[in-house]
Write an enzyme that holds these catalytic residues in place. Structure first.
Site, PDB file in Angstrom:
ATOM      1  N   CYS A  54       5.871   0.018   8.137  1.00 29.36           N
ATOM      2  CA  CYS A  54       5.314   1.091   6.542  1.00 29.36           C
ATOM      3  C   CYS A  54       6.539   1.012   6.197  1.00 29.36           C
ATOM      4  O   CYS A  54       7.153   0.857   6.674  1.00 29.36           O
ATOM      5  CB  CYS A  54       4.777   2.163   7.534  1.00 29.36           C
ATOM      6  SG  CYS A  54       4.019   3.947   6.816  1.00 29.36           S
ATOM      7  N   LEU A  55       6.533   1.542   5.374  1.00 27.55           N
ATOM      8  CA  LEU A  55       7.134   2.741   3.836  1.00 27.55           C
ATOM      9  C   LEU A  55       8.163   3.560   4.713  1.00 27.55           C
ATOM     10  O   LEU A  55       8.830   3.641   4.734  1.00 27.55           O
ATOM     11  CB  LEU A  55       6.843   2.715   2.665  1.00 27.55           C
ATOM     12  CG  LEU A  55       6.425   0.797   2.085  1.00 27.55           C
ATOM     13  CD1 LEU A  55       6.140   1.830   0.501  1.00 27.55           C
ATOM     14  CD2 LEU A  55       7.947   0.462   1.744  1.00 27.55           C
ATOM     15  N   HIS A 115      -2.846   7.416   7.175  1.00 31.82           N
ATOM     16  CA  HIS A 115      -1.763   8.100   6.142  1.00 31.82           C
ATOM     17  C   HIS A 115      -2.377   9.350   6.443  1.00 31.82           C
ATOM     18  O   HIS A 115      -1.871  11.085   6.532  1.00 31.82           O
ATOM     19  CB  HIS A 115      -1.234   7.683   5.409  1.00 31.82           C
ATOM     20  CG  HIS A 115      -0.428   7.028   5.657  1.00 31.82           C
ATOM     21  ND1 HIS A 115       1.293   6.691   5.997  1.00 31.82           N
ATOM     22  CD2 HIS A 115       0.286   5.891   5.286  1.00 31.82           C
ATOM     23  CE1 HIS A 115       1.896   6.287   5.966  1.00 31.82           C
ATOM     24  NE2 HIS A 115       1.551   5.252   6.101  1.00 31.82           N
ATOM     25  N   GLY A 139       0.915  -1.545  -0.082  1.00 28.09           N
ATOM     26  CA  GLY A 139       0.318   0.228  -0.166  1.00 28.09           C
ATOM     27  C   GLY A 139       0.554   1.119  -0.099  1.00 28.09           C
ATOM     28  O   GLY A 139       2.020   0.970   0.472  1.00 28.09           O
ATOM     29  N   HIS A 172      -4.479   1.229   7.561  1.00 31.50           N
ATOM     30  CA  HIS A 172      -3.529   1.301   7.325  1.00 31.50           C
ATOM     31  C   HIS A 172      -2.802   3.139   6.226  1.00 31.50           C
ATOM     32  O   HIS A 172      -2.457   4.241   6.920  1.00 31.50           O
ATOM     33  CB  HIS A 172      -2.494   0.785   6.996  1.00 31.50           C
ATOM     34  CG  HIS A 172      -1.038   1.699   7.557  1.00 31.50           C
ATOM     35  ND1 HIS A 172       0.295   0.983   8.408  1.00 31.50           N
ATOM     36  CD2 HIS A 172      -0.275   1.911   6.190  1.00 31.50           C
ATOM     37  CE1 HIS A 172       1.373   1.351   7.797  1.00 31.50           C
ATOM     38  NE2 HIS A 172       0.835   2.054   6.898  1.00 31.50           N
ATOM     39  N   GLU A 173      -3.775   3.098   5.435  1.00 27.58           N
ATOM     40  CA  GLU A 173      -3.514   3.886   4.288  1.00 27.58           C
ATOM     41  C   GLU A 173      -4.308   5.266   4.693  1.00 27.58           C
ATOM     42  O   GLU A 173      -4.251   6.220   4.541  1.00 27.58           O
ATOM     43  CB  GLU A 173      -4.119   3.121   3.007  1.00 27.58           C
ATOM     44  CG  GLU A 173      -3.093   2.107   2.696  1.00 27.58           C
ATOM     45  CD  GLU A 173      -1.216   2.009   2.630  1.00 27.58           C
ATOM     46  OE1 GLU A 173      -1.032   3.683   2.506  1.00 27.58           O
ATOM     47  OE2 GLU A 173      -1.016   1.003   2.759  1.00 27.58           O
ATOM     48  N   GLN A 195       2.952  10.024   2.036  1.00 29.25           N
ATOM     49  CA  GLN A 195       5.013   9.491   1.793  1.00 29.25           C
ATOM     50  C   GLN A 195       4.945   9.930   0.941  1.00 29.25           C
ATOM     51  O   GLN A 195       6.773   8.893   0.935  1.00 29.25           O
ATOM     52  CB  GLN A 195       3.892   7.520   2.152  1.00 29.25           C
ATOM     53  CG  GLN A 195       3.571   7.204   2.377  1.00 29.25           C
ATOM     54  CD  GLN A 195       3.120   5.736   3.027  1.00 29.25           C
ATOM     55  OE1 GLN A 195       2.167   5.932   2.577  1.00 29.25           O
ATOM     56  NE2 GLN A 195       4.429   4.986   3.812  1.00 29.25           N
TER      57      GLN A 195
HETATM   58  O1  GNR Z   1       3.931  -2.516   2.700  1.00 31.27           O
HETATM   59  C1  GNR Z   1       3.175  -2.274   3.721  1.00 31.27           C
HETATM   60  N1  GNR Z   1       3.231  -3.624   4.301  1.00 31.27           N
HETATM   61  C2  GNR Z   1       2.066  -3.607   5.157  1.00 31.27           C
HETATM   62  C3  GNR Z   1       1.644  -4.302   6.161  1.00 31.27           C
HETATM   63  C4  GNR Z   1       0.462  -4.633   6.975  1.00 31.27           C
HETATM   64  C5  GNR Z   1      -0.091  -3.405   7.445  1.00 31.27           C
HETATM   65  C6  GNR Z   1       0.321  -2.719   6.895  1.00 31.27           C
HETATM   66  C7  GNR Z   1       1.298  -2.296   5.217  1.00 31.27           C
HETATM   67  S1  GNR Z   1       0.936  -1.046   4.380  1.00 31.27           S
HETATM   68  C8  GNR Z   1       3.071  -1.242   4.386  1.00 31.27           C
HETATM   69  C9  GNR Z   1       3.207  -0.177   3.260  1.00 31.27           C
HETATM   70  C10 GNR Z   1       3.031   1.252   3.732  1.00 31.27           C
HETATM   71  O2  GNR Z   1       3.704   1.808   4.377  1.00 31.27           O
HETATM   72  N2  GNR Z   1       1.632   2.173   3.509  1.00 31.27           N
HETATM   73  O3  GNR Z   1       1.608   3.325   3.609  1.00 31.27           O
HETATM   74 NI    NI Z   2       2.205   3.341   5.688  1.00 32.29          NI
END
Ligand code: GNR
Ligand code: NI
Length: 176
Positions: A94-95, A140, A46, A136-137, A51
């Site tokens: 999270c990246l 953000h 995601g 999660h997205e 980001q």
């Molecule tokens: O790559 C991602 N893996 C992930 C694993 C578990 C729960 C959420 C994620 S999202 C993350 C990429 C990211 O930072 N998206 O904002």
């Molecule tokens: Ni993230």
């Protein structure tokens, strides 16, 4: 298509609330495509526009495994319509918080509304990893990171390490 640089914490842009998209136009579609390319290259499942420094309510998601066909989702103005009472825990990454992981508890199932790549209103039900990733997205877009859902002790440990890393990288850049 273009690879976009991913912002890592701590950075004030990751704490801001992103603005709704008025309509999904050619510029929005370009950003969605660049975000998908950036997400696949990272690799991640995601990515949210803030980001990559764009404070717009745009996210992309693809939870397909490497041995499966691509299943890209691009959404503008994603809005949760319903969340389940039942929760699920996932080990999240999270990246923008590279190489840190923690268990986060969120609603297990969700229903959402969004604008797709063609500016059409759509609704989607999700559970499992897809539900976790979409939440999660959307977080953000509201300036919330997964570490905001865990204990202050774990959160500060991760953020302190990332701040140290950033400072050492800055020193290396200057050549000091
Ligand atoms: O790559 C991602 N893996 C992930 C694993 C578990 C729960 C959420 C994620 S999202 C993350 C990429 C990211 O930072 N998206 O904002
Ligand atoms: Ni993230």
């Amino acid at each position: 298509m273009a690879l976009l640089p991913i912002i890592t914490a701590p950075d004030p842009r990751l704490k801001r609330k992103s603005a709704p998209v008025e309509r999904v136009d050619a510029g929005t579609r370009q950003l969605m495509d660049d975000m998908l390319e950036t997400m696949y290259a990272a690799p991640g499942i995601g990515l949210a526009a803030p980001q990559v420094g764009e404070l717009k309510r745009i996210i992309v998601v693809d939870i397909a495994r490497e041995d499966e066909e691509l299943a890209p989702l691009a959404m503008a103005n994603p809005e949760l319509l319903w969340v389940s009472d039942e929760d699920a825990a996932y080990d999240e990454g999270c990246l923008s918080l590279p190489e840190h992981y923690a268990e986060v508890v969120r609603p297990a199932s969700i229903r959402l509304r969004y604008l797709d790549r063609e500016n059409e209103i759509r609704e989607l039900e999700a559970d499992g990893l897809l539900a976790t990733c979409i939440q999660h997205e959307i977080d953000h877009l509201d300036g919330v990171l997964f570490v905001d859902h865990i204990s202050a002790l774990k959160r500060n440990m991760i953020l302190r390490k990332l701040l140290k890393l950033k400072k050492s990288e800055q020193k290396a850049e200057v050549g000091a």
